[in-house]
Structure formats: structure tokens, C-alpha cells
Scaffold this motif. Structure first.
Motif, mmCIF file in Angstrom:
data_model
loop_
_atom_site.group_PDB
_atom_site.id
_atom_site.type_symbol
_atom_site.label_atom_id
_atom_site.label_comp_id
_atom_site.label_asym_id
_atom_site.label_seq_id
_atom_site.Cartn_x
_atom_site.Cartn_y
_atom_site.Cartn_z
ATOM 1 N N LEU A 268 44.587 35.150 46.438
ATOM 2 C CA LEU A 268 44.865 35.169 44.998
ATOM 3 C C LEU A 268 43.775 35.935 44.275
ATOM 4 C CD1 LEU A 268 45.722 31.379 44.640
ATOM 5 C CD2 LEU A 268 47.351 33.249 44.399
ATOM 6 N N ASP A 269 44.130 36.508 43.151
ATOM 7 C CA ASP A 269 43.143 37.170 42.296
ATOM 8 C C ASP A 269 42.567 36.158 41.317
ATOM 9 O OD1 ASP A 269 43.552 39.682 43.443
ATOM 10 O OD2 ASP A 269 45.156 40.178 42.043
ATOM 11 N N PHE A 270 41.252 36.127 41.222
ATOM 12 C CA PHE A 270 40.539 35.307 40.245
ATOM 13 C C PHE A 270 39.465 36.188 39.613
ATOM 14 C CE2 PHE A 270 41.985 32.043 43.312
ATOM 15 C CZ PHE A 270 42.550 31.114 42.440
ATOM 16 N N PRO A 271 39.116 35.913 38.366
ATOM 17 C CA PRO A 271 38.093 36.738 37.708
ATOM 18 C C PRO A 271 36.718 36.666 38.388
ATOM 19 C CG PRO A 271 39.120 35.212 36.131
ATOM 20 C CD PRO A 271 39.697 34.935 37.472
ATOM 21 N N ASP A 272 36.413 35.493 38.992
ATOM 22 C CA ASP A 272 35.119 35.313 39.641
ATOM 23 C C ASP A 272 35.183 34.108 40.576
ATOM 24 O OD1 ASP A 272 34.951 33.045 37.952
ATOM 25 O OD2 ASP A 272 33.771 34.143 36.466
ATOM 26 N N LEU A 273 34.080 33.850 41.261
ATOM 27 C CA LEU A 273 34.035 32.759 42.228
ATOM 28 C C LEU A 273 34.223 31.400 41.550
ATOM 29 C CD1 LEU A 273 33.681 31.839 45.141
ATOM 30 C CD2 LEU A 273 31.185 31.941 44.791
ATOM 31 N N ALA A 274 33.698 31.233 40.359
ATOM 32 C CA ALA A 274 33.872 29.964 39.644
ATOM 33 C C ALA A 274 35.350 29.682 39.373
ATOM 34 C CB ALA A 274 33.085 29.975 38.334
ATOM 35 N N ALA A 275 36.096 30.698 39.020
ATOM 36 C CA ALA A 275 37.532 30.535 38.787
ATOM 37 C C ALA A 275 38.260 30.252 40.100
ATOM 38 C CB ALA A 275 38.104 31.778 38.110
ATOM 39 N N ALA A 276 37.827 30.875 41.188
ATOM 40 C CA ALA A 276 38.427 30.608 42.500
ATOM 41 C C ALA A 276 38.149 29.163 42.915
ATOM 42 C CB ALA A 276 37.875 31.573 43.553
ATOM 43 N N ARG A 277 36.955 28.679 42.618
ATOM 44 C CA ARG A 277 36.604 27.283 42.913
ATOM 45 C C ARG A 277 37.483 26.336 42.105
ATOM 46 N NH1 ARG A 277 33.536 22.834 42.527
ATOM 47 N NH2 ARG A 277 32.137 22.336 44.243
ATOM 48 N N ALA A 278 37.686 26.642 40.838
ATOM 49 C CA ALA A 278 38.569 25.825 39.998
ATOM 50 C C ALA A 278 39.993 25.826 40.557
ATOM 51 C CB ALA A 278 38.544 26.324 38.553
ATOM 52 N N GLY A 279 40.441 26.960 41.064
ATOM 53 C CA GLY A 279 41.759 27.052 41.683
ATOM 54 C C GLY A 279 41.844 26.207 42.948
ATOM 55 N N ALA A 280 40.775 26.194 43.729
ATOM 56 C CA ALA A 280 40.731 25.367 44.941
ATOM 57 C C ALA A 280 40.799 23.888 44.574
ATOM 58 C CB ALA A 280 39.470 25.664 45.744
ATOM 59 N N ILE A 281 40.080 23.495 43.534
ATOM 60 C CA ILE A 281 40.096 22.102 43.083
ATOM 61 C C ILE A 281 41.497 21.708 42.635
ATOM 62 C CG2 ILE A 281 39.287 20.564 41.249
ATOM 63 C CD1 ILE A 281 36.506 21.926 41.602
ATOM 64 N N GLY B 70 36.523 38.509 54.383
ATOM 65 C CA GLY B 70 36.612 37.339 55.256
ATOM 66 C C GLY B 70 35.391 36.446 55.230
ATOM 67 N N GLU B 71 34.354 36.848 54.491
ATOM 68 C CA GLU B 71 33.145 36.039 54.413
ATOM 69 C C GLU B 71 33.399 34.795 53.564
ATOM 70 O OE1 GLU B 71 28.576 36.180 52.694
ATOM 71 O OE2 GLU B 71 29.710 38.044 52.838
ATOM 72 N N VAL B 72 33.080 33.618 54.116
ATOM 73 C CA VAL B 72 33.222 32.369 53.363
ATOM 74 C C VAL B 72 32.084 32.299 52.351
ATOM 75 C CG1 VAL B 72 33.236 29.855 53.492
ATOM 76 C CG2 VAL B 72 34.408 31.194 55.247
ATOM 77 N N LEU B 73 32.461 32.206 51.078
ATOM 78 C CA LEU B 73 31.487 32.202 49.995
ATOM 79 C C LEU B 73 31.066 30.791 49.606
ATOM 80 C CD1 LEU B 73 33.247 34.898 47.814
ATOM 81 C CD2 LEU B 73 31.379 35.237 49.440
ATOM 82 N N THR B 74 32.004 29.861 49.700
ATOM 83 C CA THR B 74 31.718 28.462 49.374
ATOM 84 C C THR B 74 32.855 27.598 49.902
ATOM 85 O OG1 THR B 74 31.006 26.960 47.601
ATOM 86 C CG2 THR B 74 32.834 28.447 47.088
ATOM 87 N N SER B 75 32.603 26.321 49.966
ATOM 88 C CA SER B 75 33.605 25.340 50.383
ATOM 89 C C SER B 75 33.696 24.259 49.317
ATOM 90 C CB SER B 75 33.218 24.694 51.715
ATOM 91 O OG SER B 75 33.222 25.633 52.744
ATOM 92 N N VAL B 76 34.888 23.687 49.193
ATOM 93 C CA VAL B 76 35.098 22.571 48.268
ATOM 94 C C VAL B 76 35.753 21.449 49.072
ATOM 95 C CG1 VAL B 76 36.158 21.813 46.114
ATOM 96 C CG2 VAL B 76 35.495 24.213 46.377
ATOM 97 N N SER B 77 35.067 20.311 49.164
ATOM 98 C CA SER B 77 35.644 19.187 49.888
ATOM 99 C C SER B 77 36.606 18.429 48.975
ATOM 100 C CB SER B 77 34.549 18.231 50.377
ATOM 101 O OG SER B 77 33.996 17.516 49.291
ATOM 102 N N PHE B 78 37.515 17.703 49.592
ATOM 103 C CA PHE B 78 38.450 16.896 48.799
ATOM 104 C C PHE B 78 37.671 15.902 47.947
ATOM 105 C CE2 PHE B 78 42.890 17.180 50.854
ATOM 106 C CZ PHE B 78 42.722 18.514 51.153
ATOM 107 N N GLY B 79 36.575 15.389 48.474
ATOM 108 C CA GLY B 79 35.748 14.435 47.734
ATOM 109 C C GLY B 79 35.138 15.009 46.461
ATOM 110 N N GLU B 80 34.890 16.311 46.449
ATOM 111 C CA GLU B 80 34.326 16.963 45.263
ATOM 112 C C GLU B 80 35.357 17.176 44.166
ATOM 113 O OE1 GLU B 80 31.515 20.402 46.060
ATOM 114 O OE2 GLU B 80 32.433 20.115 48.048
ATOM 115 N N ALA B 81 36.633 17.096 44.536
ATOM 116 C CA ALA B 81 37.701 17.444 43.595
ATOM 117 C C ALA B 81 38.168 16.269 42.737
ATOM 118 C CB ALA B 81 38.896 18.009 44.360
ATOM 119 N N VAL B 82 37.718 15.070 43.093
ATOM 120 C CA VAL B 82 38.136 13.881 42.339
ATOM 121 C C VAL B 82 36.955 12.950 42.109
ATOM 122 C CG1 VAL B 82 40.518 13.926 43.177
ATOM 123 C CG2 VAL B 82 38.807 12.630 44.424
#
Length: 78
Positions: free
Chosen positions: A20-33, A62-74
Motif C-alpha cells: 500500500l502507499d502511505f505518506p510515511d512510515l508513521a502512516a504505514a504504522r497507523a495502517g498496520a494498527i 523488502g527491508e523490514v522497517l518496524t514491527s507492530v505487535s497485536f499487543g501494541e494495537a490495543v
């Protein structure tokens, strides 16, 4: 706009082939959440949530920039 891939690691590995296209990594993180919260809604009806499951966010190379655990999302109260 940067292209990010949200790879899901839960009971199985689901590689994001389209991304997906996101403006930046913070927006991609919000999308993951947002995605994680939807997945939690599906799994809670089965009576189990694994907070260590995660989504890895990778860039176009393909470089992993960050991870979001399910625990971080709630937030769990009580």
C-alpha cells in the motif's frame, strides 16, 4: 508516495504481495494498527487473542522497517 508492505505473522505467515502507499512510515504504522484491530475483532469471537502476533512493515526493497505487535494495537483495561 512510498510503498509499504504489511506482512502478517500470526498462526501463519501471510506475506503482503501488493503493498500500500502511505505518506510515511508513521502512516504505514497507523495502517498496520488498523489492520490488527480488525483481525482482533475476528479472533476474539473464537475466545483467544495472541498479543505476540505482529505485522512487519517493509519497504519496497523488502527491508523490514518496524514491527507492530497485536499487543501494541490495543489497550486492555481491568
Amino acid at each position: 508516495m512510498p510503498h509499504y508492505y504489511l506482512h502478517l505473522y500470526n498462526d501463519m505467515i501471510v506475506a503482503d504481495e501488493e503493498g500500500l502507499d502511505f505518506p510515511d512510515l508513521a502512516a504505514a504504522r497507523a495502517g498496520a494498527i488498523e489492520n490488527i484491530r480488525g483481525l482482533i475483532c475476528e479472533t476474539v469471537s473464537k475466545g483467544c487473542i495472541n498479543f505476540s502476533h505482529r505485522i512487519d512493515i517493509a519497504d519496497a526493497s523488502g527491508e523490514v522497517l518496524t514491527s507492530v505487535s497485536f499487543g501494541e494495537a490495543v489497550r486492555v483495561d481491568g
